[in-house]
Enzyme design. Structure first.
Site: not given
Length: 254
Positions: A64-65, A92, A155, A162, A192-193
């Site tokens: 876990d960053v 991630i 988004y 991004k 689809k994730t």
């Protein structure tokens, strides 16, 4: 056409069997690479461990960053067991629900910093930790999306995040190029994730992508993985600083 036989890679971002990172990991392993796999936490471990075992991963660690020391511990384990690293996949991204589903002008400073820290700065941290393990060169690969370039409805805050990731890719390629460490990003179409499920009206985004893309279809994690395997291979040794679209052409009409 290319092989990853003998190469060692780190995969960060597998959540389940539908993850883009898992599609990439399958392609890496099929091409012959040995893989270190991470899972987010104890809750995620039961979903990821069977996948790591199927990939015959000799290194399986929590990462876990946002937890101090966990990312560093992963690289310490790689250094102890392998002594080197050939490629890293960073897959991630995260924003708090109220920031992801709200207007970007309503995003708090803390929320913006948190999204940037998880989604972008962690990639810089991975590069810094990977650098001494890539004495003979290597490849760093991140996962982006078309919303970095165009304003995509719903988004929201992830668009600027991004965009920052893609800018980081370009600057990292400039800084690390003299050490033969290549830095690229993949920009898949909508898939689809579990991560994508947090985006409002995501089903509409999927439908729109299928309708307007030249191939009139959605891409699969396996297709993304095939391109990823090429990018981390020696066959792509002259490719760095690129944002590679794997989206059935969606970016030309979306």
């Amino acid at each position: 056409m290319f092989s990853l036989s003998g190469k060692k890679g780190l995969i960060v971002g597998i959540a389940n069997e539908h993850s883009l990172a898992y599609g990439c990991a399958r392609a890496f392993r099929t091409a012959g690479a040995d893989l270190a796999i991470t899972h987010l936490n104890a809750k995620a471990e039961p979903y990821v461990r069977p996948l790591a075992e199927g990939l015959e991963s000799p290194i399986f660690e929590p990462c876990d960053v946002t937890v101090d020391g966990e990312l560093e511990a992963v690289f310490d384990k790689i250094a102890d067991k392998w002594g080197r690293l050939d490629f890293v996949l960073h897959s991630i991204a995260y924003a708090k629900k109220e920031d992801l589903q709200g207007r970007i002008i309503d995003c708090s400073a803390d929320g913006f910093a948190f999204a940037m820290g998880v989604s972008v700065h962690s990639f810089l941290r991975m590069a810094k930790l990977a650098e001494p393990l890539m004495e003979g060169g290597g490849s760093l690969l991140a996962m982006s999306y078309y919303g970095a370039e165009k304003a995509i409805p719903h988004y929201n805050i992830m668009g600027p995040v991004k965009a920052a990731l893609e800018a980081a890719v370009r600057y990292m390629s400039l800084e690390l190029g003299e050490k033969q460490i290549r830095v690229n990003a993949l920009s898949p179409g909508p898939v689809k994730t579990r991560a994508a499920s947090g985006i409002s009206d995501f089903s509409e985004l999927l439908q729109h992508a299928e309708e307007v893309s030249p191939e009139h279809r959605l891409v699969t994690p396996d297709e993304v993985g095939t391109y990823a395997a090429f990018l981390v291979s020696d066959a792509a040794r002259s490719v760095t600083g690129n944002i590679a679209y794997v989206d059935a052409g969606y970016h030309v009409t979306g």
